[in-house]
Scaffold this active site. Sequence first.
Site, PDB file in Angstrom:
ATOM      1  N   ARG A  71      36.670  48.297  28.821  1.00 40.10           N
ATOM      2  CA  ARG A  71      37.293  47.239  29.609  1.00 40.10           C
ATOM      3  C   ARG A  71      37.595  46.003  28.764  1.00 40.10           C
ATOM      4  NH1 ARG A  71      35.121  43.327  33.958  1.00 40.10           N
ATOM      5  NH2 ARG A  71      36.966  42.962  35.242  1.00 40.10           N
ATOM      6  N   HIS A  75      41.190  44.195  28.534  1.00 38.41           N
ATOM      7  CA  HIS A  75      41.427  42.781  28.846  1.00 38.41           C
ATOM      8  C   HIS A  75      41.899  41.997  27.628  1.00 38.41           C
ATOM      9  CE1 HIS A  75      39.345  42.290  32.999  1.00 38.41           C
ATOM     10  NE2 HIS A  75      39.940  43.452  32.890  1.00 38.41           N
ATOM     11  N   ASN A 102      37.112  37.616  34.110  1.00 37.12           N
ATOM     12  CA  ASN A 102      36.249  37.876  32.955  1.00 37.12           C
ATOM     13  C   ASN A 102      34.865  37.243  33.037  1.00 37.12           C
ATOM     14  OD1 ASN A 102      38.397  39.246  31.851  1.00 37.12           O
ATOM     15  ND2 ASN A 102      39.058  37.575  30.514  1.00 37.12           N
ATOM     16  N   HIS A 201      38.125  54.010  35.280  1.00 36.27           N
ATOM     17  CA  HIS A 201      37.079  53.736  36.272  1.00 36.27           C
ATOM     18  C   HIS A 201      36.231  54.977  36.572  1.00 36.27           C
ATOM     19  CE1 HIS A 201      39.336  49.923  37.912  1.00 36.27           C
ATOM     20  NE2 HIS A 201      38.809  49.743  36.714  1.00 36.27           N
TER      21      HIS A 201
HETATM   22  C1  HEM Z   1      44.791  48.921  37.400  1.00 39.88           C
HETATM   23  C2  HEM Z   1      44.296  47.738  37.545  1.00 39.88           C
HETATM   24  C3  HEM Z   1      42.828  47.438  37.377  1.00 39.88           C
HETATM   25  C4  HEM Z   1      42.083  46.673  38.206  1.00 39.88           C
HETATM   26  C5  HEM Z   1      42.545  45.939  39.437  1.00 39.88           C
HETATM   27  C6  HEM Z   1      40.736  46.693  37.687  1.00 39.88           C
HETATM   28  C7  HEM Z   1      39.669  46.002  38.237  1.00 39.88           C
HETATM   29  C8  HEM Z   1      38.362  46.119  37.851  1.00 39.88           C
HETATM   30  C9  HEM Z   1      37.258  45.444  38.467  1.00 39.88           C
HETATM   31  C10 HEM Z   1      37.358  44.464  39.627  1.00 39.88           C
HETATM   32  C11 HEM Z   1      36.122  45.841  37.830  1.00 39.88           C
HETATM   33  C12 HEM Z   1      34.699  45.387  38.136  1.00 39.88           C
HETATM   34  C13 HEM Z   1      34.406  44.089  37.401  1.00 39.88           C
HETATM   35  C14 HEM Z   1      33.120  43.435  37.869  1.00 39.88           C
HETATM   36  O1  HEM Z   1      32.661  43.752  38.957  1.00 39.88           O
HETATM   37  O2  HEM Z   1      32.571  42.599  37.132  1.00 39.88           O
HETATM   38  C15 HEM Z   1      36.511  46.778  36.803  1.00 39.88           C
HETATM   39  C16 HEM Z   1      35.643  47.411  35.954  1.00 39.88           C
HETATM   40  C17 HEM Z   1      36.041  48.266  34.954  1.00 39.88           C
HETATM   41  N1  HEM Z   1      37.332  48.528  34.567  1.00 39.88           N
HETATM   42 FE1  HEM Z   1      38.998  48.057  35.580  1.00 39.88          FE
HETATM   43  N2  HEM Z   1      40.687  47.469  36.579  1.00 39.88           N
HETATM   44  C18 HEM Z   1      41.951  47.948  36.331  1.00 39.88           C
HETATM   45  C19 HEM Z   1      42.330  48.729  35.257  1.00 39.88           C
HETATM   46  C20 HEM Z   1      41.491  49.158  34.273  1.00 39.88           C
HETATM   47  C21 HEM Z   1      41.922  49.805  33.063  1.00 39.88           C
HETATM   48  C22 HEM Z   1      43.372  50.018  32.663  1.00 39.88           C
HETATM   49  C23 HEM Z   1      40.805  50.127  32.370  1.00 39.88           C
HETATM   50  C24 HEM Z   1      40.681  50.801  31.026  1.00 39.88           C
HETATM   51  C25 HEM Z   1      41.449  51.773  30.643  1.00 39.88           C
HETATM   52  C26 HEM Z   1      39.680  49.694  33.152  1.00 39.88           C
HETATM   53  C27 HEM Z   1      38.369  49.887  32.815  1.00 39.88           C
HETATM   54  C28 HEM Z   1      37.295  49.411  33.532  1.00 39.88           C
HETATM   55  C29 HEM Z   1      35.922  49.761  33.238  1.00 39.88           C
HETATM   56  C30 HEM Z   1      35.460  50.752  32.197  1.00 39.88           C
HETATM   57  C31 HEM Z   1      35.123  49.023  34.120  1.00 39.88           C
HETATM   58  C32 HEM Z   1      33.590  48.992  34.167  1.00 39.88           C
HETATM   59  C33 HEM Z   1      33.097  47.942  33.176  1.00 39.88           C
HETATM   60  C34 HEM Z   1      31.586  47.816  33.067  1.00 39.88           C
HETATM   61  O3  HEM Z   1      30.848  48.542  33.709  1.00 39.88           O
HETATM   62  O4  HEM Z   1      31.163  46.934  32.284  1.00 39.88           O
HETATM   63  N3  HEM Z   1      40.133  49.084  34.282  1.00 39.88           N
HETATM   64  N4  HEM Z   1      37.883  46.916  36.815  1.00 39.88           N
END
Ligand code: HEM
Length: 335
Positions: A71, A75, A102, A201
């Site tokens: 992530r 970002h 972030n 995800h």
């Molecule tokens: C399509 C639009 C996307 C939205 C709206 C989105 C939104 C989010 C949100 C809200 C979280 C949780 C953050 C938190 O609760 O602190 C998250 C976590 C995450 N996102 Fe996304 N995301 C998107 C696309 C992506 C993409 C493109 C990737 C990577 C290829 C990605 C990888 C991740 C990962 C791996 C997590 C977990 C991070 C952790 O556990 O530290 N996301 N995302």
Amino acid sequence: MLTAMGQKLFPYFTIPFCLMLFLSPLTLPLVSSQLNYNFYDYSCPHLSMMVGFGVWSALQNDTRIAASLLRLHFHDCFVNGCDGSVLLDDSKYGSERNAFPNRNSLRGFEVIDNIKADVERYCPSTVSCADILTLAASEAVRRVGGPYWRVPLGRRDGTTANEMDANTQLPSPVEPLQNITAKFISKGLDLKDVVVLSGGHTIGFAQCFTFKGRLFDFKRSGKPDPSLDPSSLSNLQSKCPNSDASNSNLVPLDSTSTDRFDNSYYTNLKSKTGLLESDQALMGDPQTAALVNFYSTMNQNYFYNDFSASMAKLGNVGVLTGQNGQIRKKCEFVN
Ligand code: HEM
Ligand SMILES: *[C@@H]1O[C@H](CO)[C@@H](O)[C@H](O)[C@H]1NC(C)=O
Ligand SMILES: *[C@@H]1O[C@H](CO)[C@@H](O)[C@H](O)[C@H]1NC(C)=O
């Protein structure tokens, strides 16, 4: 003596030198505007081993770190390109780390800083933080069972960060799919990349506040989101009670295999158990639903291949090369 040597070496020096002078205006811009797989082969031959070790040792302590690194790279790239700007923590330059998507959310900074310190010891002022982060994301995915893709290198580090751009350019989990798609398109990505990269995800966690609206008062209807499976709903309501005290509780994005990079993200969407509104929304559009259906039913390698291809596209967004930017000595600070 010196003159004699110079004369002796003269032909060897001058022919390539003349060629370079002749070709350089033509070739330099072409070569330097592109990344390549061999960029550090001579200047830092053990780079991928050092990144691999750094990711591996971080994973021994914290299985979630793979998700966090993936992530972090996303970002970085999505806000003014893959230039390591998300890593800057320097009040002089503003901070993407403080932007709403972030703050208290992005993780993995120390892992990158530690790898960078290691790399600086062996190859000082040679490898950019942007390249280290890109390599670390690929290595992280591979380490938790995901695909392996080679990372072309030669990115340089930006010298600014922009908190406001991070707020406006990063996708929100509560904005419509159309808006998210528009943000991807503005980065040179497409609708398929939205579906494929959302598959990230399949690992990691989200805090309750990022999806709580679905559980109690969906779009001010006073009712839960009808596109959420009822037993999943009650499970999530118990993990995220309807009060601010639960806001930062963590819930797995893919509860069926939280630490494994697989295609279960897509099978979850089909059984209405996607966690974020933006995840489940992929089932609400016939074009994206068809892709979800494809990745959930086909051999997992179809997802792996497409994820690798989309990550390569993501890793190319807005990169600085050649003489642009700099090679930071520490990822947190501009030199
Ligand atoms: C399509 C639009 C996307 C939205 C709206 C989105 C939104 C989010 C949100 C809200 C979280 C949780 C953050 C938190 O609760 O602190 C998250 C976590 C995450 N996102 Fe996304 N995301 C998107 C696309 C992506 C993409 C493109 C990737 C990577 C290829 C990605 C990888 C991740 C990962 C791996 C997590 C977990 C991070 C952790 O556990 O530290 N996301 N995302
Ligand atoms: C181990 O992981 C935890 C988070 O789970 C983190 O707070 C801590 O700093 C990590 N320790 C090391 C040595 O990396
Ligand atoms: C989606 O985009 C439209 C058009 O740019 C904008 O008016 C609207 O406010 C956006 N919706 C959300 C929830 O951000």
